[in-house]
Scaffold this motif. Structure first.
Motif, mmCIF file in Angstrom:
data_model
loop_
_atom_site.group_PDB
_atom_site.id
_atom_site.type_symbol
_atom_site.label_atom_id
_atom_site.label_comp_id
_atom_site.label_asym_id
_atom_site.label_seq_id
_atom_site.Cartn_x
_atom_site.Cartn_y
_atom_site.Cartn_z
ATOM 1 N N UNK B 33 0.825 -1.207 0.000
ATOM 2 C CA UNK B 33 0.000 0.000 0.000
ATOM 3 C C UNK B 33 0.859 1.257 0.000
ATOM 4 N N UNK B 34 2.044 1.187 0.619
ATOM 5 C CA UNK B 34 2.942 2.348 0.560
ATOM 6 C C UNK B 34 3.354 2.623 -0.874
ATOM 7 N N UNK B 35 3.524 1.550 -1.654
ATOM 8 C CA UNK B 35 3.839 1.741 -3.071
ATOM 9 C C UNK B 35 2.677 2.427 -3.793
ATOM 10 N N UNK B 36 1.450 1.992 -3.476
ATOM 11 C CA UNK B 36 0.275 2.640 -4.072
ATOM 12 C C UNK B 36 0.216 4.112 -3.683
ATOM 13 N N UNK B 37 0.542 4.391 -2.419
ATOM 14 C CA UNK B 37 0.542 5.770 -1.929
ATOM 15 C C UNK B 37 1.500 6.632 -2.751
ATOM 16 N N UNK B 38 2.701 6.075 -3.019
ATOM 17 C CA UNK B 38 3.678 6.829 -3.805
ATOM 18 C C UNK B 38 3.176 7.078 -5.218
ATOM 19 N N UNK B 39 2.534 6.054 -5.809
ATOM 20 C CA UNK B 39 2.038 6.237 -7.177
ATOM 21 C C UNK B 39 0.955 7.308 -7.211
ATOM 22 N N UNK B 40 0.070 7.303 -6.175
ATOM 23 C CA UNK B 40 -0.970 8.334 -6.105
ATOM 24 C C UNK B 40 -0.346 9.715 -5.971
ATOM 25 N N UNK B 41 0.673 9.815 -5.095
ATOM 26 C CA UNK B 41 1.336 11.113 -4.924
ATOM 27 C C UNK B 41 1.980 11.549 -6.233
ATOM 28 N N UNK B 42 2.567 10.582 -6.977
ATOM 29 C CA UNK B 42 3.177 10.932 -8.256
ATOM 30 C C UNK B 42 2.129 11.450 -9.228
ATOM 31 N N UNK B 43 0.958 10.805 -9.267
ATOM 32 C CA UNK B 43 -0.113 11.296 -10.128
ATOM 33 C C UNK B 43 -0.527 12.702 -9.767
ATOM 34 N N UNK B 44 -0.593 12.962 -8.455
ATOM 35 C CA UNK B 44 -0.958 14.301 -7.989
ATOM 36 C C UNK B 44 0.094 15.333 -8.399
ATOM 37 N N UNK B 45 1.378 14.942 -8.305
ATOM 38 C CA UNK B 45 2.448 15.867 -8.693
ATOM 39 C C UNK B 45 2.374 16.180 -10.180
ATOM 40 N N UNK B 46 2.075 15.156 -10.995
ATOM 41 C CA UNK B 46 1.938 15.405 -12.435
ATOM 42 C C UNK B 46 0.801 16.382 -12.676
ATOM 43 N N UNK B 47 -0.304 16.177 -11.925
ATOM 44 C CA UNK B 47 -1.446 17.068 -12.073
ATOM 45 C C UNK B 47 -1.095 18.492 -11.664
ATOM 46 N N UNK B 48 -0.111 18.640 -10.753
ATOM 47 C CA UNK B 48 0.335 19.977 -10.341
ATOM 48 C C UNK B 48 1.489 20.484 -11.204
ATOM 49 N N UNK B 49 1.788 19.801 -12.326
ATOM 50 C CA UNK B 49 2.830 20.206 -13.279
ATOM 51 C C UNK B 49 4.241 20.051 -12.734
ATOM 52 N N UNK B 50 4.443 19.261 -11.687
ATOM 53 C CA UNK B 50 5.793 19.031 -11.169
ATOM 54 C C UNK B 50 6.246 17.657 -11.638
#
Lengths: 99, 182
Positions: B33-50
């Motif tokens: 689940x920590x891996x899933x958490x990181x992937x979600x955070x990465x998706x959020x960062x992409x959405x924030x243009x980072x």
């Protein structure tokens, strides 16, 4: 544009379903598979987000994500199989599934 | 509008994953689940243009740290023990800290506002000079790899040393002695 938004919505729903499976998954392999599917869905979401915001420059990064996801899943499965990541010795540990 | 909806869904999934990580006792599931958490955070960062940050998050959080967690789990137990003391004091502390942090964000300028202090100090200089001076189309990459090249080199050295230490602690690349004892 509507099509891309609809695809994104469908992708998010699929992500929710996969996450529910990874929360509930009775066995470990359910969870590994759920995480792998989630990585694939993240790759698709990044691709779609590029088109949704009108800047599809991030497609190559989505490709690199796909590679990382694949290698990561292989590493996790190899770990479950052999219990270690460095030099696995298949002759000695083959078939010892403890998980 | 669409991006806001995507952000909201991703943040909700992030919160649900964090709660599930806190509540689950099976540590293998927690690592997954920590891996899933990181992937979600990465998706959020992409959405924030980072995109750079998102890429690091996916590679380190989703890939390497999951494997390191599993390597650490092989040395310890697979089930988390129940807390022996009541947990409402830490919960209260976390809630108060979180509320204080959210209160602190109320004074911040709006996300992406052009008149924010962060956008007026050196940012216009970089925007004007990055392309002719370095020839790198992404300004963040130009700052990281060119203007702050020595800084990035130092960071890379620190991360390399930390990774070496962790790998030595976990005993990667060495045959496990536990197998012979079994």
């Amino acid at each position: 544009m509507t099509m891309i938004a609809a695809s994104t919505a469908g992708l998010l729903i699929a992500m929710i379903l996969v996450i529910i499976r990874s929360f509930a998954g009775p066995t470990l392999y359910d969870r590994v598979l759920a995480v792998n599917s989630f990585g694939t869905l993240t790759v698709l979401l990044i691709g779609l987000l590029g088109f949704l915001t009108g800047r599809p420059d991030f497609l190559d990064i989505a490709l690199v994500y796909a590679l990382i996801n694949f290698v990561g899943t292989i590493a996790v499965l190899k770990f479950f199989r052999y219990r270690l990541l460095g030099r696995a010795s298949p002759g000695r540990t083959f078939g010892e599934e403890q998980v | 509008m669409n991006e806001i909806a995507v952000d909201i869904v991703l943040l909700a999934l992030l919160a649900a994953t964090a709660i599930a990580i806190a509540r689950l006792r099976n540590l293998f599931a927690v690592a997954m689940l920590a891996s899933v958490f990181s992937l979600l955070a990465a998706g959020l960062f992409v959405s924030l243009d980072a995109v750079d940050v998102a890429f690091t998050e996916a590679a380190v959080g989703g890939g390497i740290s999951t494997v390191l967690m599993l390597g650490a789990l092989a040395l310890t137990t697979r089930e988390e023990k129940k807390a022996s003391r009541p947990t409402w004091v830490p919960l209260l502390l976390c809630a108060v800290t979180g509320a204080a942090l959210i209160y602190g964000t109320l004074d911040m300028p709006r996300f992406g506002a052009a008149d924010a202090p962060a956008q007026q100090h050196v940012a216009p200089d970089y925007i004007a000079r990055a392309m002719p001076e370095t020839g790198v189309p992404n300004i963040v990459t130009a700052v990281l790899a060119s203007y702050r090249g020595y800084d990035t080199l130092g960071e890379t050295t620190v991360i390399f040393a930390a990774a070496t230490a962790v790998l030595l602690l976990l005993g990667f690349g060495r045959r496990k002695r536990g197998k012979e004892r079994e």
